[in-house]
Write an enzyme that holds these catalytic residues in place. Structure first.
Site, PDB file in Angstrom:
ATOM      1  N   ASP A  90       0.945  -1.020   0.161  1.00 29.78           N
ATOM      2  CA  ASP A  90       0.056  -0.050  -0.015  1.00 29.78           C
ATOM      3  C   ASP A  90       0.941   1.273  -0.207  1.00 29.78           C
ATOM      4  O   ASP A  90       2.005   1.325   0.043  1.00 29.78           O
ATOM      5  CB  ASP A  90      -0.822  -0.109   1.174  1.00 29.78           C
ATOM      6  CG  ASP A  90      -0.359   0.087   2.497  1.00 29.78           C
ATOM      7  OD1 ASP A  90       0.963   0.427   2.454  1.00 29.78           O
ATOM      8  OD2 ASP A  90      -1.135   0.108   3.572  1.00 29.78           O
ATOM      9  N   SER A  91       0.113   2.469  -0.143  1.00 25.51           N
ATOM     10  CA  SER A  91       1.032   3.562  -0.341  1.00 25.51           C
ATOM     11  C   SER A  91       1.375   4.320   0.945  1.00 25.51           C
ATOM     12  O   SER A  91       2.175   5.152   1.039  1.00 25.51           O
ATOM     13  CB  SER A  91       0.354   4.518  -1.192  1.00 25.51           C
ATOM     14  OG  SER A  91      -0.852   4.904  -0.806  1.00 25.51           O
ATOM     15  N   GLY A  92       0.746   4.120   1.846  1.00 22.25           N
ATOM     16  CA  GLY A  92       0.721   5.018   3.185  1.00 22.25           C
ATOM     17  C   GLY A  92      -0.458   6.092   3.317  1.00 22.25           C
ATOM     18  O   GLY A  92      -0.721   6.589   4.127  1.00 22.25           O
ATOM     19  N   GLY A  93      -1.170   5.881   2.342  1.00 21.60           N
ATOM     20  CA  GLY A  93      -2.388   6.630   2.187  1.00 21.60           C
ATOM     21  C   GLY A  93      -3.434   6.271   3.391  1.00 21.60           C
ATOM     22  O   GLY A  93      -4.099   7.256   3.778  1.00 21.60           O
ATOM     23  N   PHE A  94      -3.473   5.052   3.570  1.00 28.02           N
ATOM     24  CA  PHE A  94      -4.520   4.747   4.775  1.00 28.02           C
ATOM     25  C   PHE A  94      -4.002   5.165   6.115  1.00 28.02           C
ATOM     26  O   PHE A  94      -4.760   5.636   6.766  1.00 28.02           O
ATOM     27  CB  PHE A  94      -4.550   3.325   4.930  1.00 28.02           C
ATOM     28  CG  PHE A  94      -5.664   2.781   5.840  1.00 28.02           C
ATOM     29  CD1 PHE A  94      -6.761   2.904   5.427  1.00 28.02           C
ATOM     30  CD2 PHE A  94      -5.239   2.395   7.231  1.00 28.02           C
ATOM     31  CE1 PHE A  94      -7.913   2.621   6.525  1.00 28.02           C
ATOM     32  CE2 PHE A  94      -6.218   2.005   8.120  1.00 28.02           C
ATOM     33  CZ  PHE A  94      -7.499   2.109   7.715  1.00 28.02           C
ATOM     34  N   ASP A 144      -2.888   8.474  -1.655  1.00 33.29           N
ATOM     35  CA  ASP A 144      -4.070   8.973  -1.519  1.00 33.29           C
ATOM     36  C   ASP A 144      -4.560   9.449  -0.394  1.00 33.29           C
ATOM     37  O   ASP A 144      -3.786   9.158   0.690  1.00 33.29           O
ATOM     38  CB  ASP A 144      -5.129   8.191  -2.303  1.00 33.29           C
ATOM     39  CG  ASP A 144      -5.447   6.915  -1.393  1.00 33.29           C
ATOM     40  OD1 ASP A 144      -4.475   6.614  -0.807  1.00 33.29           O
ATOM     41  OD2 ASP A 144      -6.410   6.273  -1.529  1.00 33.29           O
ATOM     42  N   GLN A 195     -11.432   7.615  -5.293  1.00 38.98           N
ATOM     43  CA  GLN A 195     -12.236   7.966  -3.921  1.00 38.98           C
ATOM     44  C   GLN A 195     -13.359   8.937  -4.253  1.00 38.98           C
ATOM     45  O   GLN A 195     -13.787   8.987  -5.220  1.00 38.98           O
ATOM     46  CB  GLN A 195     -11.084   9.041  -3.187  1.00 38.98           C
ATOM     47  CG  GLN A 195      -9.652   8.222  -2.598  1.00 38.98           C
ATOM     48  CD  GLN A 195     -10.270   7.251  -1.461  1.00 38.98           C
ATOM     49  OE1 GLN A 195     -11.500   7.401  -0.776  1.00 38.98           O
ATOM     50  NE2 GLN A 195      -9.077   6.630  -1.246  1.00 38.98           N
ATOM     51  N   GLY A 222     -11.453   4.006   0.233  1.00 36.43           N
ATOM     52  CA  GLY A 222     -12.420   4.863   1.215  1.00 36.43           C
ATOM     53  C   GLY A 222     -13.808   4.106   1.482  1.00 36.43           C
ATOM     54  O   GLY A 222     -14.669   4.754   1.823  1.00 36.43           O
ATOM     55  N   ASP A 272      -8.414  -7.386   0.376  1.00 34.81           N
ATOM     56  CA  ASP A 272      -7.079  -7.524   1.517  1.00 34.81           C
ATOM     57  C   ASP A 272      -8.253  -7.133   2.547  1.00 34.81           C
ATOM     58  O   ASP A 272      -9.152  -6.430   2.401  1.00 34.81           O
ATOM     59  CB  ASP A 272      -5.996  -6.722   1.116  1.00 34.81           C
ATOM     60  CG  ASP A 272      -6.264  -5.269   1.600  1.00 34.81           C
ATOM     61  OD1 ASP A 272      -5.923  -5.081   2.988  1.00 34.81           O
ATOM     62  OD2 ASP A 272      -6.730  -4.638   0.638  1.00 34.81           O
ATOM     63  N   CYS A 310     -12.704 -28.534   6.562  1.00 37.24           N
ATOM     64  CA  CYS A 310     -11.515 -27.770   6.376  1.00 37.24           C
ATOM     65  C   CYS A 310     -10.088 -28.794   6.550  1.00 37.24           C
ATOM     66  O   CYS A 310     -10.183 -29.685   7.185  1.00 37.24           O
ATOM     67  CB  CYS A 310     -11.388 -27.031   7.568  1.00 37.24           C
ATOM     68  SG  CYS A 310      -9.866 -25.844   7.330  1.00 37.24           S
ATOM     69  N   CYS A 312      -6.966 -27.506   6.627  1.00 38.24           N
ATOM     70  CA  CYS A 312      -5.870 -26.701   7.091  1.00 38.24           C
ATOM     71  C   CYS A 312      -5.001 -27.518   8.057  1.00 38.24           C
ATOM     72  O   CYS A 312      -5.174 -28.305   8.566  1.00 38.24           O
ATOM     73  CB  CYS A 312      -6.461 -25.545   7.809  1.00 38.24           C
ATOM     74  SG  CYS A 312      -6.894 -25.574   9.245  1.00 38.24           S
ATOM     75  N   CYS A 315      -6.860 -27.872  11.508  1.00 36.36           N
ATOM     76  CA  CYS A 315      -8.061 -28.943  11.361  1.00 36.36           C
ATOM     77  C   CYS A 315      -7.681 -30.350  11.057  1.00 36.36           C
ATOM     78  O   CYS A 315      -8.153 -31.329  11.721  1.00 36.36           O
ATOM     79  CB  CYS A 315      -9.204 -28.611  10.716  1.00 36.36           C
ATOM     80  SG  CYS A 315     -10.134 -26.918  10.817  1.00 36.36           S
ATOM     81  N   HIS A 341      -5.850 -21.327  10.137  1.00 33.21           N
ATOM     82  CA  HIS A 341      -7.091 -21.707   9.841  1.00 33.21           C
ATOM     83  C   HIS A 341      -7.757 -20.574   9.084  1.00 33.21           C
ATOM     84  O   HIS A 341      -8.415 -20.951   7.950  1.00 33.21           O
ATOM     85  CB  HIS A 341      -7.923 -22.143  11.051  1.00 33.21           C
ATOM     86  CG  HIS A 341      -9.302 -22.514  10.731  1.00 33.21           C
ATOM     87  ND1 HIS A 341      -9.802 -23.648  10.226  1.00 33.21           N
ATOM     88  CD2 HIS A 341     -10.621 -21.513  10.888  1.00 33.21           C
ATOM     89  CE1 HIS A 341     -11.123 -23.352   9.768  1.00 33.21           C
ATOM     90  NE2 HIS A 341     -11.436 -22.203  10.237  1.00 33.21           N
TER      91      HIS A 341
END
Length: 379
Positions: A90-94, A144, A195, A222, A272, A310, A312, A315, A341
């Site tokens: 990610d860009s750091g925008g969050f 952003d 956005q 956003g 994500d 499952c 995994c 499990c 899991h």
């Protein structure tokens, strides 16, 4: 890079993205390793075993610790944490949103106070691109501003205009960086971010403008920051119509299994969220039978796996009673098994979504599981 839309089933899309670090089959969930690791003791070897296609890391956090210059000196993020598949940063925008009390925004970028030690940091489009180039991720996100919902119309409009100007600067800087001889990944890709809060006209106008820049992919940002689920789904529907058909579409920071089913139904390819790993560390698990809280007293003597459907590592080998005990005594193994899991479940969910689209039956799959996956497992 090439993205091929293999099939559609209603609005749902089945695609394939070829990158310098390997192929991504979409729809896809990117497993979130904020600081180049999944919290809960999960290694990159584990990620391979549980079907992870793409790992996501955080530009801001890696810039602070251990430092993007250090990672560059060590050969980039893939070598740093031993991962040979795609990585999105990610860009750091969050952090413009999440660290609102520690930052100041202007046209050049954002002044932060580090959440670790209060040290002053400046990050703008060029700085974000340089950090991500040092990390040498497969896909870099444009810088952003993520705005909390609800927000005042005039502020959102001005922010969208600034985010567009920042995107142009990101594109120019990435082109420069990819041309340098010292750049580890000269094939780094740039995704732009739409956005506009929940304002239809702002979302549409912004999407039209960024689509003209012909980027490698486009994200809807956003959302999942204060609006209702219905508002989020409506916003996706509004934006989707104006997103390039031949480019991957990414819904940032979303979400629950039901959110994913709904967004795929509306034409989204990439996802994500920290939810599966964060919930797992507190014993909140996702299964094909619904949601399960393994700390409940009713599981104290339960010899069954978390889910009998499952496969995994947790499990296959351990009971609900044992995993519950591990969490109760704060044993790290409990968190590790629960995170494995949940991430296995998310990756399997995406595989089953892809299979359903391939076979032209996503509508029935969606109708069946949008109810089940939002309910609690009967005690």
């Amino acid at each position: 890079m090439s993205f091929t839309l293999l099939k559609t089933d209603g609005k749902a899309r089945r695609g394939r993205m070829e990158t310098v670090h390997g192929t991504i089959e979409t729809p896809v969930f990117m497993n979130v390793g904020t600081c180049a690791a999944i919290r809960g003791g999960v290694s990159t070897m584990d990620l391979r075993e549980i079907g992870c296609q793409v790992e996501l890391s955080n530009t801001y956090h890696l810039h602070i610790r251990p430092g993007d210059d250090l990672i560059h000196r060590l050969g980039g993020i893939h070598k740093f944490f031993n991962w040979d598949r795609p990585v999105l940063t990610d860009s750091g925008g969050f952090q413009v949103f999440s660290l609102a009390k520690l930052r100041k925004i202007n046209e050049e970028g954002v002044h932060f106070a580090s959440h670790i030690d209060g040290k002053r940091i400046f990050m703008g489009p060029e700085e974000s691109m340089r950090i991500q180039s040092n990390l040498a991720s497969t896909i870099a996100m444009a810088f952003d501003e993520c705005i909390e919902n609800p927000a005042e119309y005039k502020y959102v409009k001005n922010s969208c205009d600034r985010t567009y100007r920042w995107l142009v600067r990101c594109k120019n800087e990435m082109a420069r960086l990819n041309s340098l001889p010292e750049t580890i990944n000269p094939s780094q890709l740039l995704f732009g971010i739409n956005q506009g809060s929940t304002y239809e006209d702002l979302r549409i106008n912004h999407m039209k403008r960024i689509a003209e820049l012909d980027l490698a992919g486009y994200a809807i940002g956003g959302l999942a920051v204060g609006e209702t689920a219905d508002e989020m789904y409506h916003t996706i529907e509004v934006v989707e119509e104006y997103m390039p058909v031949d480019k991957p579409r990414y819904l940032m920071g979303v979400g629950t299994p039901v959110n994913i089913l709904e967004a795929v139904y509306r034409g989204v390819d990439f996802f994500d969220c920290v939810m599966p790993s964060r919930n797992a560390r507190h014993g909140n698990l996702f299964t094909w039978e619904g949601k399960l809280t393994i700390l409940n007293e009713s599981f104290k003597f339960d010899t069954r796996p978390i889910s009998e459907r499952c496969n995994c590592p947790a499990c296959r080998n351990y009971s609900r009673a044992y995993i519950r005990h591990l969490l109760k005594v704060d044993e790290m193994l409990g968190m590790r098994l629960c995170v494995l899991h949940n991430l296995y479940f998310y990756n399997e969910l995406m595989a089953k979504i892809r299979e359903a689209i391939d076979e032209g039956r996503y509508e029935s799959f969606y109708r069946q599981y949008r109810v089940i996956l939002g309910e609690r497992v009967p005690q």
